[in-house]
Motif scaffolding. Structure first.
Motif, PDB file in Angstrom:
ATOM      1  N   MET A  64       0.854  -1.174   0.000  1.00 41.80           N
ATOM      2  CA  MET A  64       0.000   0.000   0.000  1.00 41.80           C
ATOM      3  C   MET A  64       0.900   1.236   0.000  1.00 41.80           C
ATOM      4  O   MET A  64       1.706   1.419   0.918  1.00 41.80           O
ATOM      5  N   SER A  65       0.763   2.053  -1.036  1.00 43.09           N
ATOM      6  CA  SER A  65       1.527   3.292  -1.155  1.00 43.09           C
ATOM      7  C   SER A  65       0.591   4.458  -0.860  1.00 43.09           C
ATOM      8  O   SER A  65      -0.462   4.594  -1.488  1.00 43.09           O
ATOM      9  N   VAL A  66       0.975   5.291   0.103  1.00 48.98           N
ATOM     10  CA  VAL A  66       0.125   6.390   0.554  1.00 48.98           C
ATOM     11  C   VAL A  66       0.758   7.726   0.165  1.00 48.98           C
ATOM     12  O   VAL A  66       1.962   7.939   0.343  1.00 48.98           O
ATOM     13  N   TYR A  67      -0.075   8.618  -0.366  1.00 53.93           N
ATOM     14  CA  TYR A  67       0.359   9.962  -0.746  1.00 53.93           C
ATOM     15  C   TYR A  67      -0.504  10.987   0.001  1.00 53.93           C
ATOM     16  O   TYR A  67      -1.736  10.898  -0.021  1.00 53.93           O
ATOM     17  N   PHE A  68       0.131  11.943   0.666  1.00 54.01           N
ATOM     18  CA  PHE A  68      -0.584  12.997   1.387  1.00 54.01           C
ATOM     19  C   PHE A  68      -0.623  14.270   0.553  1.00 54.01           C
ATOM     20  O   PHE A  68       0.349  14.597  -0.140  1.00 54.01           O
ATOM     21  N   VAL A  85      -2.041  22.673  -2.717  1.00 51.40           N
ATOM     22  CA  VAL A  85      -1.492  21.458  -2.122  1.00 51.40           C
ATOM     23  C   VAL A  85      -0.288  20.968  -2.910  1.00 51.40           C
ATOM     24  O   VAL A  85      -0.134  21.274  -4.096  1.00 51.40           O
ATOM     25  N   GLU A  86       0.563  20.220  -2.223  1.00 49.50           N
ATOM     26  CA  GLU A  86       1.647  19.494  -2.875  1.00 49.50           C
ATOM     27  C   GLU A  86       1.587  18.045  -2.411  1.00 49.50           C
ATOM     28  O   GLU A  86       1.318  17.758  -1.244  1.00 49.50           O
ATOM     29  N   GLN A  87       1.816  17.147  -3.336  1.00 54.43           N
ATOM     30  CA  GLN A  87       1.758  15.728  -3.012  1.00 54.43           C
ATOM     31  C   GLN A  87       3.052  15.296  -2.347  1.00 54.43           C
ATOM     32  O   GLN A  87       4.144  15.592  -2.836  1.00 54.43           O
ATOM     33  N   LYS A  88       2.934  14.582  -1.219  1.00 52.66           N
ATOM     34  CA  LYS A  88       4.104  14.064  -0.516  1.00 52.66           C
ATOM     35  C   LYS A  88       3.968  12.552  -0.413  1.00 52.66           C
ATOM     36  O   LYS A  88       2.947  12.025   0.015  1.00 52.66           O
ATOM     37  N   GLY A  89       5.007  11.847  -0.783  1.00 57.74           N
ATOM     38  CA  GLY A  89       4.974  10.398  -0.762  1.00 57.74           C
ATOM     39  C   GLY A  89       5.702   9.845  -1.977  1.00 57.74           C
ATOM     40  O   GLY A  89       6.329  10.587  -2.740  1.00 57.74           O
ATOM     41  N   PRO A  90       5.662   8.551  -2.187  1.00 59.77           N
ATOM     42  CA  PRO A  90       4.831   7.612  -1.421  1.00 59.77           C
ATOM     43  C   PRO A  90       5.463   7.167  -0.103  1.00 59.77           C
ATOM     44  O   PRO A  90       6.682   7.105   0.026  1.00 59.77           O
ATOM     45  N   PHE A  91       4.595   6.860   0.838  1.00 61.59           N
ATOM     46  CA  PHE A  91       4.980   6.180   2.064  1.00 61.59           C
ATOM     47  C   PHE A  91       4.441   4.752   1.913  1.00 61.59           C
ATOM     48  O   PHE A  91       3.228   4.544   1.882  1.00 61.59           O
ATOM     49  N   VAL A  92       5.352   3.806   1.765  1.00 57.49           N
ATOM     50  CA  VAL A  92       4.981   2.454   1.323  1.00 57.49           C
ATOM     51  C   VAL A  92       4.921   1.498   2.510  1.00 57.49           C
ATOM     52  O   VAL A  92       5.818   1.481   3.364  1.00 57.49           O
ATOM     53  N   TYR A  93       3.869   0.684   2.506  1.00 56.80           N
ATOM     54  CA  TYR A  93       3.664  -0.325   3.549  1.00 56.80           C
ATOM     55  C   TYR A  93       3.459  -1.687   2.887  1.00 56.80           C
ATOM     56  O   TYR A  93       2.711  -1.809   1.903  1.00 56.80           O
ATOM     57  N   ARG A  94       4.134  -2.680   3.424  1.00 55.11           N
ATOM     58  CA  ARG A  94       3.876  -4.055   2.984  1.00 55.11           C
ATOM     59  C   ARG A  94       2.599  -4.529   3.660  1.00 55.11           C
ATOM     60  O   ARG A  94       2.438  -4.391   4.877  1.00 55.11           O
ATOM     61  N   LYS A  95       1.705  -5.088   2.873  1.00 55.21           N
ATOM     62  CA  LYS A  95       0.420  -5.541   3.399  1.00 55.21           C
ATOM     63  C   LYS A  95       0.420  -7.052   3.536  1.00 55.21           C
ATOM     64  O   LYS A  95       0.665  -7.777   2.568  1.00 55.21           O
TER      65      LYS A  95
END
Length: 507
Positions: A64-68, A85-95
Protein backbone atom coordinates in the motif's frame (compact mmCIF):
# COMPACT_ATOMS: atom_id res chain seq x y z
CA UNK A 1 9.59 -62.78 -53.21
CA UNK A 2 9.73 -59.07 -54.09
CA UNK A 3 8.08 -56.53 -51.75
CA UNK A 4 4.62 -55.30 -52.70
CA UNK A 5 5.51 -51.62 -52.52
CA UNK A 6 2.05 -50.33 -53.55
CA UNK A 7 0.52 -52.13 -50.57
CA UNK A 8 3.22 -50.67 -48.31
CA UNK A 9 2.35 -47.19 -49.62
CA UNK A 10 -1.32 -47.86 -48.87
CA UNK A 11 -0.27 -48.76 -45.33
CA UNK A 12 1.45 -45.40 -45.00
CA UNK A 13 -1.67 -43.66 -46.33
CA UNK A 14 -3.76 -45.37 -43.66
CA UNK A 15 -1.20 -44.45 -41.00
CA UNK A 16 -1.25 -40.82 -42.19
CA UNK A 17 -5.04 -40.78 -42.06
CA UNK A 18 -4.97 -42.12 -38.50
CA UNK A 19 -2.41 -39.45 -37.56
CA UNK A 20 -4.68 -36.72 -38.97
CA UNK A 21 -7.64 -38.16 -37.07
CA UNK A 22 -5.54 -38.22 -33.88
CA UNK A 23 -4.61 -34.55 -34.39
CA UNK A 24 -8.24 -33.59 -35.00
CA UNK A 25 -9.34 -35.53 -31.91
CA UNK A 26 -6.66 -33.76 -29.85
CA UNK A 27 -7.87 -30.45 -31.30
CA UNK A 28 -11.25 -31.02 -29.68
CA UNK A 29 -10.25 -33.09 -26.66
CA UNK A 30 -7.25 -30.92 -25.67
CA UNK A 31 -9.26 -27.84 -24.65
CA UNK A 32 -11.69 -30.08 -22.78
CA UNK A 33 -8.82 -31.63 -20.84
CA UNK A 34 -7.39 -28.17 -20.05
CA UNK A 35 -10.81 -26.95 -18.94
CA UNK A 36 -11.27 -29.96 -16.70
CA UNK A 37 -7.85 -29.37 -15.13
CA UNK A 38 -8.61 -25.68 -14.53
CA UNK A 39 -11.89 -26.56 -12.82
CA UNK A 40 -10.22 -29.26 -10.76
CA UNK A 41 -7.41 -26.97 -9.60
CA UNK A 42 -9.32 -23.72 -8.97
CA UNK A 43 -12.09 -25.04 -6.72
CA UNK A 44 -11.54 -23.78 -3.17
CA UNK A 45 -10.40 -27.00 -1.55
CA UNK A 46 -7.47 -27.72 0.81
CA UNK A 47 -6.56 -30.59 -1.53
CA UNK A 48 -5.64 -28.04 -4.23
CA UNK A 49 -2.43 -27.00 -2.52
CA UNK A 50 -1.30 -24.20 -4.84
CA UNK A 51 -4.63 -22.48 -5.49
CA UNK A 52 -5.79 -22.95 -1.89
CA UNK A 53 -2.56 -21.43 -0.53
CA UNK A 54 -2.91 -18.47 -2.90
CA UNK A 55 -6.48 -17.93 -1.72
CA UNK A 56 -5.80 -18.44 1.98
CA UNK A 57 -2.56 -16.53 2.56
CA UNK A 58 -2.03 -14.47 -0.65
CA UNK A 59 1.72 -15.26 -0.76
CA UNK A 60 2.57 -12.72 -3.49
CA UNK A 61 4.04 -9.32 -2.49
CA UNK A 62 1.30 -6.78 -1.77
CA UNK A 63 1.91 -3.12 -0.94
CA UNK A 64 0.00 0.00 0.00
CA UNK A 65 1.53 3.29 -1.16
CA UNK A 66 0.13 6.39 0.55
CA UNK A 67 0.36 9.96 -0.75
CA UNK A 68 -0.58 13.00 1.39
CA UNK A 69 -1.83 16.31 0.04
CA UNK A 70 0.20 18.73 2.13
CA UNK A 71 -1.66 22.07 2.44
CA UNK A 72 0.71 24.94 1.65
CA UNK A 73 -1.60 27.86 2.51
CA UNK A 74 -3.85 26.92 5.47
CA UNK A 75 -4.25 30.53 6.71
CA UNK A 76 -5.22 31.74 3.25
CA UNK A 77 -7.79 28.92 2.99
CA UNK A 78 -9.42 30.19 6.19
CA UNK A 79 -9.76 33.58 4.50
CA UNK A 80 -11.63 32.04 1.57
CA UNK A 81 -8.77 31.58 -0.86
CA UNK A 82 -8.26 28.52 -3.04
CA UNK A 83 -6.37 25.66 -1.31
CA UNK A 84 -2.90 24.96 -2.65
CA UNK A 85 -1.49 21.46 -2.12
CA UNK A 86 1.65 19.49 -2.87
CA UNK A 87 1.76 15.73 -3.01
CA UNK A 88 4.10 14.06 -0.52
CA UNK A 89 4.97 10.40 -0.76
CA UNK A 90 4.83 7.61 -1.42
CA UNK A 91 4.98 6.18 2.06
CA UNK A 92 4.98 2.45 1.32
CA UNK A 93 3.66 -0.33 3.55
CA UNK A 94 3.88 -4.05 2.98
CA UNK A 95 0.42 -5.54 3.40
CA UNK A 96 0.09 -8.96 5.01
CA UNK A 97 -3.20 -10.71 4.26
CA UNK A 98 -4.32 -13.93 5.90
CA UNK A 99 -7.66 -15.67 6.18
CA UNK A 100 -8.71 -17.19 9.48
CA UNK A 101 -11.74 -18.93 11.00
CA UNK A 102 -12.17 -20.82 7.72
CA UNK A 103 -15.31 -22.97 7.83
CA UNK A 104 -16.66 -25.06 4.95
CA UNK A 105 -20.43 -25.58 4.68
CA UNK A 106 -22.54 -28.31 3.10
CA UNK A 107 -24.16 -25.95 0.59
CA UNK A 108 -20.90 -25.40 -1.33
CA UNK A 109 -19.81 -22.26 0.53
CA UNK A 110 -16.97 -21.34 2.88
CA UNK A 111 -16.88 -18.65 5.56
CA UNK A 112 -13.80 -16.76 6.76
CA UNK A 113 -12.46 -13.55 8.18
CA UNK A 114 -9.57 -11.88 6.40
CA UNK A 115 -7.05 -10.13 8.60
CA UNK A 116 -4.68 -7.44 7.36
CA UNK A 117 -1.56 -5.93 8.84
CA UNK A 118 0.75 -3.21 7.50
CA UNK A 119 4.53 -2.86 7.86
CA UNK A 120 6.38 0.29 6.84
CA UNK A 121 8.98 -0.19 4.08
CA UNK A 122 11.52 2.67 4.38
CA UNK A 123 13.61 1.53 1.40
CA UNK A 124 10.59 1.80 -0.92
CA UNK A 125 9.37 5.13 0.49
CA UNK A 126 10.36 8.67 -0.42
CA UNK A 127 10.27 9.74 3.23
CA UNK A 128 9.82 8.39 6.74
CA UNK A 129 6.88 8.13 9.10
CA UNK A 130 8.46 11.02 11.01
CA UNK A 131 7.82 13.44 8.12
CA UNK A 132 5.35 16.18 9.06
CA UNK A 133 2.45 17.13 6.79
CA UNK A 134 -0.45 19.57 7.14
CA UNK A 135 -3.97 18.43 6.29
CA UNK A 136 -7.52 19.50 7.24
CA UNK A 137 -8.56 18.44 10.73
CA UNK A 138 -11.43 16.01 10.17
CA UNK A 139 -12.44 16.25 13.83
CA UNK A 140 -13.13 19.97 13.43
CA UNK A 141 -14.06 20.65 9.81
CA UNK A 142 -15.91 17.35 9.40
CA UNK A 143 -17.84 17.81 12.64
CA UNK A 144 -18.70 21.39 11.65
CA UNK A 145 -20.50 20.20 8.49
CA UNK A 146 -22.19 17.36 10.38
CA UNK A 147 -23.61 19.79 12.95
CA UNK A 148 -24.45 22.81 10.81
CA UNK A 149 -28.19 22.19 11.22
CA UNK A 150 -28.07 22.08 15.01
CA UNK A 151 -29.24 25.13 16.97
CA UNK A 152 -26.88 28.07 16.88
CA UNK A 153 -26.26 27.89 20.62
CA UNK A 154 -25.16 24.27 20.30
CA UNK A 155 -22.74 25.21 17.53
CA UNK A 156 -21.24 27.87 19.77
CA UNK A 157 -20.71 25.25 22.47
CA UNK A 158 -19.07 22.92 19.95
CA UNK A 159 -16.73 25.72 18.87
CA UNK A 160 -15.88 26.40 22.52
CA UNK A 161 -15.04 22.71 23.05
CA UNK A 162 -12.67 22.82 20.06
CA UNK A 163 -10.87 25.74 21.67
CA UNK A 164 -10.77 23.98 25.04
CA UNK A 165 -9.00 20.98 23.55
CA UNK A 166 -6.86 23.18 21.28
CA UNK A 167 -8.18 21.65 18.08
CA UNK A 168 -7.77 23.90 15.04
CA UNK A 169 -9.10 23.63 11.47
CA UNK A 170 -5.76 22.28 10.19
CA UNK A 171 -3.26 20.06 11.93
CA UNK A 172 0.39 19.31 11.32
CA UNK A 173 1.32 15.79 12.39
CA UNK A 174 3.80 13.11 11.44
CA UNK A 175 2.85 10.57 8.80
CA UNK A 176 2.87 7.82 11.43
CA UNK A 177 0.45 9.75 13.67
CA UNK A 178 -1.91 10.60 10.84
CA UNK A 179 -1.90 7.01 9.61
CA UNK A 180 -2.17 5.00 12.80
CA UNK A 181 -3.45 7.46 15.38
CA UNK A 182 -2.49 10.23 17.78
CA UNK A 183 -3.60 11.21 21.27
CA UNK A 184 -6.39 13.78 21.37
CA UNK A 185 -8.25 15.14 24.36
CA UNK A 186 -11.23 15.83 22.11
CA UNK A 187 -11.30 12.20 20.96
CA UNK A 188 -11.27 10.99 24.57
CA UNK A 189 -14.07 13.45 25.43
CA UNK A 190 -16.26 12.39 22.49
CA UNK A 191 -15.74 8.68 23.14
CA UNK A 192 -16.77 9.21 26.75
CA UNK A 193 -19.82 11.43 26.28
CA UNK A 194 -20.85 10.59 22.68
CA UNK A 195 -19.90 6.92 22.22
CA UNK A 196 -20.16 5.64 18.64
CA UNK A 197 -19.63 9.04 17.03
CA UNK A 198 -16.07 8.20 16.01
CA UNK A 199 -14.98 5.08 14.09
CA UNK A 200 -12.45 4.08 16.77
CA UNK A 201 -12.36 4.24 20.55
CA UNK A 202 -8.60 4.69 20.86
CA UNK A 203 -6.26 7.03 19.04
CA UNK A 204 -7.64 8.86 16.03
CA UNK A 205 -5.91 8.09 12.71
CA UNK A 206 -6.95 7.80 9.07
CA UNK A 207 -6.05 4.07 8.92
CA UNK A 208 -6.29 3.24 12.63
CA UNK A 209 -9.32 1.03 12.11
CA UNK A 210 -7.71 -0.90 9.23
CA UNK A 211 -4.46 -2.13 10.79
CA UNK A 212 -4.64 -5.43 12.70
CA UNK A 213 -8.30 -5.74 11.73
CA UNK A 214 -10.50 -7.88 9.51
CA UNK A 215 -12.87 -7.00 6.68
CA UNK A 216 -15.86 -8.78 8.20
CA UNK A 217 -17.30 -12.27 7.93
CA UNK A 218 -17.42 -13.30 4.27
CA UNK A 219 -19.27 -16.37 3.01
CA UNK A 220 -18.40 -17.21 -0.59
CA UNK A 221 -19.01 -20.10 -2.99
CA UNK A 222 -16.25 -22.69 -3.36
CA UNK A 223 -17.16 -23.59 -6.97
CA UNK A 224 -17.56 -27.26 -6.05
CA UNK A 225 -21.15 -27.47 -7.33
CA UNK A 226 -20.91 -24.76 -9.99
CA UNK A 227 -17.55 -23.37 -11.13
CA UNK A 228 -19.31 -20.27 -12.48
CA UNK A 229 -20.12 -19.21 -8.90
CA UNK A 230 -16.64 -19.69 -7.43
CA UNK A 231 -15.47 -16.79 -5.20
CA UNK A 232 -18.84 -15.05 -5.48
CA UNK A 233 -20.13 -13.60 -2.21
CA UNK A 234 -23.08 -15.38 -0.68
CA UNK A 235 -23.24 -13.07 2.36
CA UNK A 236 -21.17 -10.52 4.31
CA UNK A 237 -21.57 -10.33 8.09
CA UNK A 238 -24.68 -12.42 7.60
CA UNK A 239 -26.20 -9.91 5.15
CA UNK A 240 -27.19 -10.67 1.57
CA UNK A 241 -27.82 -6.97 0.93
CA UNK A 242 -26.71 -3.68 2.48
CA UNK A 243 -28.73 -0.95 4.17
CA UNK A 244 -26.47 2.05 3.53
CA UNK A 245 -28.07 3.25 0.31
CA UNK A 246 -31.45 4.35 -1.02
CA UNK A 247 -32.21 1.77 -3.72
CA UNK A 248 -32.17 -2.05 -3.77
CA UNK A 249 -29.79 -2.01 -6.72
CA UNK A 250 -27.20 0.10 -4.87
CA UNK A 251 -27.57 -2.12 -1.77
CA UNK A 252 -26.84 -5.33 -3.68
CA UNK A 253 -23.75 -7.36 -2.72
CA UNK A 254 -22.48 -8.39 -6.15
CA UNK A 255 -19.52 -10.33 -7.44
CA UNK A 256 -16.59 -11.74 -5.53
CA UNK A 257 -14.62 -10.58 -2.50
CA UNK A 258 -12.21 -8.84 -4.85
CA UNK A 259 -9.26 -11.26 -4.92
CA UNK A 260 -10.17 -13.89 -7.54
CA UNK A 261 -12.92 -14.39 -10.10
CA UNK A 262 -14.53 -17.36 -11.88
CA UNK A 263 -12.44 -18.92 -14.69
CA UNK A 264 -13.05 -18.90 -18.44
CA UNK A 265 -13.54 -15.17 -18.80
CA UNK A 266 -14.21 -13.47 -22.12
CA UNK A 267 -13.76 -9.89 -23.28
CA UNK A 268 -17.47 -9.39 -22.60
CA UNK A 269 -17.02 -10.46 -18.96
CA UNK A 270 -16.86 -7.84 -16.20
CA UNK A 271 -15.19 -7.86 -12.78
CA UNK A 272 -17.83 -7.26 -10.11
CA UNK A 273 -16.70 -7.28 -6.45
CA UNK A 274 -17.84 -6.10 -3.06
CA UNK A 275 -15.61 -3.70 -1.10
CA UNK A 276 -16.35 -3.29 2.63
CA UNK A 277 -14.07 -0.23 2.72
CA UNK A 278 -16.09 1.50 -0.01
CA UNK A 279 -19.34 0.17 1.49
CA UNK A 280 -20.63 -0.95 -1.90
CA UNK A 281 -20.21 -3.29 -4.84
CA UNK A 282 -18.20 -2.09 -7.81
CA UNK A 283 -17.63 -3.40 -11.32
CA UNK A 284 -14.68 -3.08 -13.69
CA UNK A 285 -14.85 -3.49 -17.47
CA UNK A 286 -12.52 -4.95 -20.11
CA UNK A 287 -10.07 -2.50 -21.67
CA UNK A 288 -7.46 -4.47 -23.66
CA UNK A 289 -5.41 -7.65 -24.02
CA UNK A 290 -1.89 -7.88 -22.66
CA UNK A 291 0.86 -10.21 -21.43
CA UNK A 292 2.87 -10.59 -18.25
CA UNK A 293 6.13 -12.41 -19.00
CA UNK A 294 4.43 -14.38 -21.74
CA UNK A 295 1.22 -15.12 -19.81
CA UNK A 296 -1.88 -13.77 -21.61
CA UNK A 297 -4.11 -11.40 -19.64
CA UNK A 298 -7.12 -9.11 -19.90
CA UNK A 299 -6.87 -5.64 -18.38
CA UNK A 300 -9.98 -4.38 -16.58
CA UNK A 301 -10.46 -0.74 -15.55
CA UNK A 302 -13.08 1.40 -13.82
CA UNK A 303 -15.71 2.81 -16.19
CA UNK A 304 -16.48 6.52 -16.01
CA UNK A 305 -19.88 5.63 -14.59
CA UNK A 306 -18.37 4.04 -11.46
CA UNK A 307 -18.43 7.26 -9.42
CA UNK A 308 -20.79 9.25 -11.67
CA UNK A 309 -23.57 11.11 -9.89
CA UNK A 310 -27.27 10.27 -10.23
CA UNK A 311 -27.81 12.99 -12.84
CA UNK A 312 -25.15 11.67 -15.22
CA UNK A 313 -25.88 8.00 -14.51
CA UNK A 314 -29.36 7.19 -13.23
CA UNK A 315 -28.54 3.83 -11.52
CA UNK A 316 -26.24 5.75 -9.14
CA UNK A 317 -29.12 7.85 -7.84
CA UNK A 318 -29.28 5.54 -4.84
CA UNK A 319 -25.80 6.65 -3.72
CA UNK A 320 -26.90 10.27 -3.39
CA UNK A 321 -26.99 12.94 -1.97
CA UNK A 322 -24.46 13.48 -4.74
CA UNK A 323 -22.16 16.25 -5.74
CA UNK A 324 -20.18 16.41 -8.97
CA UNK A 325 -19.57 13.23 -10.95
CA UNK A 326 -16.46 11.42 -9.84
CA UNK A 327 -17.30 11.53 -6.12
CA UNK A 328 -18.84 8.74 -4.06
CA UNK A 329 -20.55 9.95 -0.90
CA UNK A 330 -19.66 7.41 1.81
CA UNK A 331 -21.01 9.42 4.75
CA UNK A 332 -23.82 6.91 5.28
CA UNK A 333 -21.30 4.22 6.23
CA UNK A 334 -18.73 6.50 7.86
CA UNK A 335 -20.68 7.80 10.86
CA UNK A 336 -22.26 10.53 8.68
CA UNK A 337 -18.93 12.35 8.33
CA UNK A 338 -18.77 14.37 5.06
CA UNK A 339 -16.28 12.05 3.37
CA UNK A 340 -16.11 11.32 -0.37
CA UNK A 341 -14.14 8.70 -2.32
CA UNK A 342 -12.79 9.42 -5.80
CA UNK A 343 -10.00 8.45 -8.13
CA UNK A 344 -6.67 10.14 -7.27
CA UNK A 345 -6.32 13.77 -8.37
CA UNK A 346 -10.00 13.61 -9.40
CA UNK A 347 -9.16 11.47 -12.43
CA UNK A 348 -12.30 10.73 -14.49
CA UNK A 349 -14.24 13.29 -12.42
CA UNK A 350 -16.03 16.50 -13.30
CA UNK A 351 -13.26 18.96 -14.36
CA UNK A 352 -14.81 21.65 -12.16
CA UNK A 353 -13.36 19.86 -9.10
CA UNK A 354 -9.87 20.74 -10.34
CA UNK A 355 -10.78 24.43 -10.37
CA UNK A 356 -11.28 24.51 -6.60
CA UNK A 357 -7.83 23.15 -5.63
CA UNK A 358 -4.38 24.03 -6.96
CA UNK A 359 -1.70 21.36 -7.38
CA UNK A 360 -3.64 18.48 -8.96
CA UNK A 361 -2.70 16.84 -12.26
CA UNK A 362 -4.68 13.66 -13.07
CA UNK A 363 -3.41 11.10 -15.60
CA UNK A 364 -4.64 7.59 -16.35
CA UNK A 365 -1.13 6.11 -16.10
CA UNK A 366 -0.58 7.37 -12.54
CA UNK A 367 -4.11 7.60 -11.17
CA UNK A 368 -6.33 5.11 -13.00
CA UNK A 369 -7.00 1.75 -11.32
CA UNK A 370 -6.74 -1.59 -13.10
CA UNK A 371 -6.70 -5.35 -12.56
CA UNK A 372 -4.91 -7.70 -14.98
CA UNK A 373 -6.66 -11.08 -15.04
CA UNK A 374 -5.58 -14.40 -16.51
CA UNK A 375 -8.85 -15.16 -18.31
CA UNK A 376 -8.59 -18.95 -18.21
CA UNK A 377 -8.30 -19.17 -14.40
CA UNK A 378 -9.72 -15.84 -13.16
CA UNK A 379 -6.53 -15.24 -11.14
CA UNK A 380 -5.23 -11.63 -10.98
CA UNK A 381 -1.66 -11.32 -12.26
CA UNK A 382 -1.17 -7.60 -11.62
CA UNK A 383 -3.35 -5.32 -9.48
CA UNK A 384 -3.36 -1.58 -8.82
CA UNK A 385 -6.34 -0.21 -6.89
CA UNK A 386 -6.06 3.57 -6.46
CA UNK A 387 -8.53 5.63 -4.42
CA UNK A 388 -8.57 9.09 -2.88
CA UNK A 389 -10.11 10.25 0.41
CA UNK A 390 -11.69 13.71 0.32
CA UNK A 391 -13.30 15.93 2.98
CA UNK A 392 -16.18 18.22 2.18
CA UNK A 393 -15.66 21.47 4.08
CA UNK A 394 -17.34 24.86 4.22
CA UNK A 395 -17.99 27.82 6.51
CA UNK A 396 -20.45 27.01 9.30
CA UNK A 397 -21.81 29.92 11.28
CA UNK A 398 -21.22 29.65 15.03
CA UNK A 399 -18.16 27.47 14.59
CA UNK A 400 -15.45 30.07 14.26
CA UNK A 401 -12.77 27.49 13.39
CA UNK A 402 -14.25 27.28 9.89
CA UNK A 403 -13.45 30.97 9.27
CA UNK A 404 -14.43 31.96 5.71
CA UNK A 405 -13.55 28.66 4.07
CA UNK A 406 -15.04 28.39 0.61
CA UNK A 407 -17.20 25.35 -0.08
CA UNK A 408 -14.80 22.74 -1.44
CA UNK A 409 -14.24 18.97 -1.68
CA UNK A 410 -10.72 18.87 -0.30
CA UNK A 411 -8.34 16.00 -1.20
CA UNK A 412 -6.52 14.69 1.87
CA UNK A 413 -4.71 11.50 0.85
CA UNK A 414 -4.74 8.94 -1.91
CA UNK A 415 -3.46 5.38 -1.72
CA UNK A 416 -2.60 2.57 -4.07
CA UNK A 417 -2.90 -1.08 -3.14
CA UNK A 418 -0.83 -3.09 -5.59
CA UNK A 419 0.52 -6.57 -6.06
CA UNK A 420 1.69 -8.89 -8.80
CA UNK A 421 2.50 -12.56 -9.21
CA UNK A 422 6.24 -13.21 -9.24
CA UNK A 423 8.85 -15.83 -8.32
CA UNK A 424 8.01 -19.56 -8.10
CA UNK A 425 4.26 -18.98 -8.49
CA UNK A 426 4.81 -17.08 -11.73
CA UNK A 427 7.07 -19.90 -13.01
CA UNK A 428 4.41 -22.47 -12.15
CA UNK A 429 1.79 -20.37 -13.94
CA UNK A 430 4.07 -19.99 -16.96
CA UNK A 431 4.74 -23.74 -17.14
CA UNK A 432 1.12 -24.85 -16.67
CA UNK A 433 -0.64 -22.09 -18.56
CA UNK A 434 1.79 -21.12 -21.32
CA UNK A 435 4.27 -23.91 -22.04
CA UNK A 436 1.95 -26.92 -21.67
CA UNK A 437 -0.88 -25.42 -23.77
CA UNK A 438 1.70 -24.41 -26.40
CA UNK A 439 3.11 -27.97 -26.47
CA UNK A 440 -0.40 -29.40 -26.71
CA UNK A 441 -1.28 -27.02 -29.54
CA UNK A 442 1.96 -27.89 -31.34
CA UNK A 443 1.17 -31.59 -31.02
CA UNK A 444 -2.38 -31.07 -32.30
CA UNK A 445 -1.39 -29.23 -35.44
CA UNK A 446 1.86 -31.19 -35.72
CA UNK A 447 -0.08 -34.46 -35.89
CA UNK A 448 -2.42 -33.04 -38.53
CA UNK A 449 0.44 -31.64 -40.62
CA UNK A 450 2.45 -34.87 -40.31
CA UNK A 451 -0.57 -36.97 -41.25
CA UNK A 452 -1.42 -34.84 -44.30
CA UNK A 453 2.20 -34.88 -45.45
CA UNK A 454 2.35 -38.66 -45.01
CA UNK A 455 -0.83 -39.14 -47.04
CA UNK A 456 0.39 -36.93 -49.90
CA UNK A 457 3.84 -38.52 -50.09
CA UNK A 458 2.48 -42.06 -49.73
CA UNK A 459 -0.13 -41.41 -52.44
CA UNK A 460 2.53 -40.19 -54.85
CA UNK A 461 4.75 -43.17 -54.05
CA UNK A 462 1.79 -45.55 -54.40
CA UNK A 463 1.12 -44.26 -57.88
CA UNK A 464 4.79 -44.65 -58.81
CA UNK A 465 5.13 -48.11 -57.25
CA UNK A 466 1.93 -49.33 -58.95
CA UNK A 467 3.24 -48.46 -62.39
CA UNK A 468 6.60 -50.05 -61.63
CA UNK A 469 4.90 -53.19 -60.23
CA UNK A 470 2.78 -53.54 -63.37
CA UNK A 471 5.90 -53.37 -65.54
CA UNK A 472 7.60 -56.00 -63.39
CA UNK A 473 4.64 -58.44 -63.79
CA UNK A 474 4.47 -58.01 -67.53
CA UNK A 475 8.21 -58.48 -67.87
CA UNK A 476 8.03 -61.72 -65.89
CA UNK A 477 5.46 -63.12 -68.40
CA UNK A 478 7.71 -62.36 -71.39
CA UNK A 479 6.00 -59.19 -72.51
CA UNK A 480 8.44 -56.34 -72.65
CA UNK A 481 6.17 -53.87 -74.37
CA UNK A 482 2.47 -54.14 -73.57
CA UNK A 483 1.57 -51.72 -76.31
CA UNK A 484 3.58 -53.63 -78.99
CA UNK A 485 2.21 -56.99 -77.85
CA UNK A 486 -1.29 -55.74 -78.31
CA UNK A 487 -0.49 -54.64 -81.90
CA UNK A 488 1.12 -57.99 -82.70
CA UNK A 489 -1.87 -59.87 -81.30
CA UNK A 490 -4.20 -57.75 -83.31
CA UNK A 491 -2.08 -58.29 -86.43
CA UNK A 492 -2.07 -62.06 -85.89
CA UNK A 493 -5.81 -62.00 -85.60
CA UNK A 494 -6.13 -60.34 -88.98
CA UNK A 495 -3.87 -62.96 -90.59
CA UNK A 496 -5.98 -65.80 -89.22
CA UNK A 497 -9.09 -64.11 -90.51
CA UNK A 498 -7.60 -63.88 -94.02
CA UNK A 499 -6.70 -67.60 -94.04
CA UNK A 500 -10.24 -68.50 -93.11
CA UNK A 501 -11.59 -66.40 -96.00
CA UNK A 502 -9.26 -68.18 -98.52
CA UNK A 503 -10.29 -71.62 -97.36
CA UNK A 504 -13.94 -70.70 -97.63
CA UNK A 505 -13.49 -69.48 -101.19
CA UNK A 506 -11.81 -72.76 -102.21
CA UNK A 507 -14.77 -74.67 -101.08
Amino acid sequence: MPLNKPKIAIGFIVAGALTVVSGIVMLFVGPMVMKDQVIKNTVIDPKNSMSYTMWKDVPVPFFMSVYFFNVLNPQEVLRGEKPMVEQKGPFVYRKRIQKDNITFHDNGTVSYREYRRYYFEPTMSSGTEADVVTIPNMLVLGAAVMMEKLPYAVRLMISASFKTFKEGPFLSKTVGELMWGYDSGLVDFLNKWLPGMLPSTGKFGLFAEFNNSNTGLFTIFTGKDDIRKIHKVDSWNGLTELNYWKTPQCNMINGTAGQMWPPFMTRESTLPFYSPDACRSMELVYQRDGKLQGIPLYRYVAPKTLFANGTDYTPNQGFCPCRQSGLLNVSSCRHNSPVFISHPHFFNADPVLLDFVQGLNPTEEKHGLFIDIHPMTGVPLNVSIRLQLNLYMKTVSGITETGKISEVVMPMIWFEESGYIDGPILKTFHTNLVILPAVMEFMQYGFIALGVATIIIASLMHHKFKRAWTNVKMTSTGVDNPGASFNEWAKGGEEKKDKCDINNSDK
